[in-house]
Motif scaffolding. Structure first.
Motif, PDB file in Angstrom:
ATOM      1  N   ALA A  96      -5.778   7.112   3.802  1.00  0.00           N
ATOM      2  CA  ALA A  96      -4.462   7.733   3.745  1.00  0.00           C
ATOM      3  C   ALA A  96      -3.957   7.725   2.307  1.00  0.00           C
ATOM      4  O   ALA A  96      -4.569   7.136   1.442  1.00  0.00           O
ATOM      5  CB  ALA A  96      -3.493   6.963   4.635  1.00  0.00           C
ATOM      6  N   TYR A  97      -2.832   8.373   2.096  1.00  0.00           N
ATOM      7  CA  TYR A  97      -2.120   8.185   0.839  1.00  0.00           C
ATOM      8  C   TYR A  97      -1.340   6.888   1.002  1.00  0.00           C
ATOM      9  O   TYR A  97      -0.647   6.696   1.989  1.00  0.00           O
ATOM     10  CB  TYR A  97      -1.092   9.277   0.621  1.00  0.00           C
ATOM     11  CG  TYR A  97      -1.597  10.643   0.268  1.00  0.00           C
ATOM     12  CD1 TYR A  97      -0.812  11.468  -0.502  1.00  0.00           C
ATOM     13  CD2 TYR A  97      -2.817  11.121   0.697  1.00  0.00           C
ATOM     14  CE1 TYR A  97      -1.224  12.745  -0.829  1.00  0.00           C
ATOM     15  CE2 TYR A  97      -3.248  12.389   0.372  1.00  0.00           C
ATOM     16  CZ  TYR A  97      -2.444  13.199  -0.385  1.00  0.00           C
ATOM     17  OH  TYR A  97      -2.849  14.457  -0.709  1.00  0.00           O
ATOM     18  N   VAL A  98      -1.429   6.023   0.034  1.00  0.00           N
ATOM     19  CA  VAL A  98      -0.694   4.769   0.075  1.00  0.00           C
ATOM     20  C   VAL A  98       0.461   4.870  -0.912  1.00  0.00           C
ATOM     21  O   VAL A  98       0.243   5.130  -2.092  1.00  0.00           O
ATOM     22  CB  VAL A  98      -1.600   3.577  -0.291  1.00  0.00           C
ATOM     23  CG1 VAL A  98      -0.795   2.299  -0.369  1.00  0.00           C
ATOM     24  CG2 VAL A  98      -2.731   3.442   0.727  1.00  0.00           C
ATOM     25  N   CYS A  99       1.674   4.684  -0.419  1.00  0.00           N
ATOM     26  CA  CYS A  99       2.842   4.649  -1.298  1.00  0.00           C
ATOM     27  C   CYS A  99       3.056   3.212  -1.753  1.00  0.00           C
ATOM     28  O   CYS A  99       2.934   2.277  -0.958  1.00  0.00           O
ATOM     29  CB  CYS A  99       4.088   5.140  -0.569  1.00  0.00           C
ATOM     30  SG  CYS A  99       4.053   6.899  -0.227  1.00  0.00           S
ATOM     31  N   THR A 100       3.365   3.044  -3.016  1.00  0.00           N
ATOM     32  CA  THR A 100       3.594   1.722  -3.580  1.00  0.00           C
ATOM     33  C   THR A 100       5.054   1.603  -3.980  1.00  0.00           C
ATOM     34  O   THR A 100       5.605   2.491  -4.616  1.00  0.00           O
ATOM     35  CB  THR A 100       2.676   1.482  -4.797  1.00  0.00           C
ATOM     36  OG1 THR A 100       1.312   1.567  -4.347  1.00  0.00           O
ATOM     37  CG2 THR A 100       2.917   0.122  -5.414  1.00  0.00           C
ATOM     38  N   VAL A 101       5.662   0.474  -3.595  1.00  0.00           N
ATOM     39  CA  VAL A 101       7.073   0.213  -3.840  1.00  0.00           C
ATOM     40  C   VAL A 101       7.199  -0.846  -4.933  1.00  0.00           C
ATOM     41  O   VAL A 101       6.496  -1.867  -4.917  1.00  0.00           O
ATOM     42  CB  VAL A 101       7.762  -0.260  -2.538  1.00  0.00           C
ATOM     43  CG1 VAL A 101       9.228  -0.588  -2.787  1.00  0.00           C
ATOM     44  CG2 VAL A 101       7.621   0.798  -1.448  1.00  0.00           C
ATOM     45  N   ASP A 102       8.072  -0.602  -5.889  1.00  0.00           N
ATOM     46  CA  ASP A 102       8.358  -1.532  -6.975  1.00  0.00           C
ATOM     47  C   ASP A 102       9.134  -2.727  -6.429  1.00  0.00           C
ATOM     48  O   ASP A 102      10.143  -2.542  -5.733  1.00  0.00           O
ATOM     49  CB  ASP A 102       9.186  -0.796  -8.037  1.00  0.00           C
ATOM     50  CG  ASP A 102       9.556  -1.667  -9.208  1.00  0.00           C
ATOM     51  OD1 ASP A 102       8.686  -2.392  -9.707  1.00  0.00           O
ATOM     52  OD2 ASP A 102      10.724  -1.607  -9.640  1.00  0.00           O
ATOM     53  N   VAL A 103       8.672  -3.956  -6.705  1.00  0.00           N
ATOM     54  CA  VAL A 103       9.381  -5.163  -6.284  1.00  0.00           C
ATOM     55  C   VAL A 103       9.543  -6.084  -7.490  1.00  0.00           C
ATOM     56  O   VAL A 103       8.746  -6.052  -8.416  1.00  0.00           O
ATOM     57  CB  VAL A 103       8.661  -5.899  -5.130  1.00  0.00           C
ATOM     58  CG1 VAL A 103       8.607  -5.024  -3.879  1.00  0.00           C
ATOM     59  CG2 VAL A 103       7.273  -6.359  -5.519  1.00  0.00           C
ATOM     60  N   ASP A 104      10.579  -6.920  -7.442  1.00  0.00           N
ATOM     61  CA  ASP A 104      10.831  -7.856  -8.535  1.00  0.00           C
ATOM     62  C   ASP A 104       9.886  -9.047  -8.509  1.00  0.00           C
ATOM     63  O   ASP A 104       9.499  -9.554  -9.553  1.00  0.00           O
ATOM     64  CB  ASP A 104      12.279  -8.366  -8.498  1.00  0.00           C
ATOM     65  CG  ASP A 104      13.282  -7.270  -8.830  1.00  0.00           C
ATOM     66  OD1 ASP A 104      12.940  -6.373  -9.628  1.00  0.00           O
ATOM     67  OD2 ASP A 104      14.398  -7.315  -8.288  1.00  0.00           O
ATOM     68  N   ALA A 105       9.560  -9.535  -7.301  1.00  0.00           N
ATOM     69  CA  ALA A 105       8.739 -10.737  -7.155  1.00  0.00           C
ATOM     70  C   ALA A 105       7.758 -10.520  -6.002  1.00  0.00           C
ATOM     71  O   ALA A 105       8.156 -10.598  -4.835  1.00  0.00           O
ATOM     72  CB  ALA A 105       9.619 -11.948  -6.901  1.00  0.00           C
TER      73      ALA A 105
END
Length: 127
Positions: free
Chosen positions: A69-78
């Motif tokens: 699939a297309y994997v979406c990546t989310v920005d996280v602080d930690a």
């Protein structure tokens, strides 16, 4: 609030996938100068809405286990605490925390519905 910052296409044949998306959408691909085969995808000019992505060689066969699939990546602080929160709320780790050298720390999880998503903590010193 964390935002989607990147998507990734997993491909069994990188050249075939690149050819497909270049012809279909006019996307451009640039080989990443890192320790693994990876291509950066430019989906359009920076002054237009949207995000860019990447193309990576699929790890494993299409057998129900590999990412297809297309994997979406989310920005996280930690990342570590985000992984803990995800697991506490029913997520399963699909790809443990790993370094993306010079970029940051990445992990993939399956949500409560079985969808795979990525979380990335920026860290230019990641190795």
């Amino acid at each position: 609030m964390s935002r989607v910052i990147h998507f990734e296409i997993h491909a069994g044949d990188a050249e075939r996938a690149i050819n497909f998306y270049e012809k279909l959408f006019g996307w451009t691909f640039q080989k990443w100068d890192g320790p693994m085969p990876y291509w950066l995808i430019i989906t359009g000019p920076d002054d237009k809405p949207g995000i860019n992505g990447g193309l990576v060689l699929r790890q494993g066969e299409i057998d129900g286990q590999a990412v297809i699939a297309y994997v979406c990546t989310v920005d996280v602080d930690a990342l570590d605490s985000s992984i803990a929160t995800a697991e506490a709320n029913g997520a399963v780790i699909a790809l443990p925390k790993m370094a993306v050298p010079g970029v940051g720390w990445l992990a993939y999880c399956k949500d409560t519905e079985g969808n795979i998503f990525g979380m990335m903590q920026a860290d230019p010193d990641a190795k």
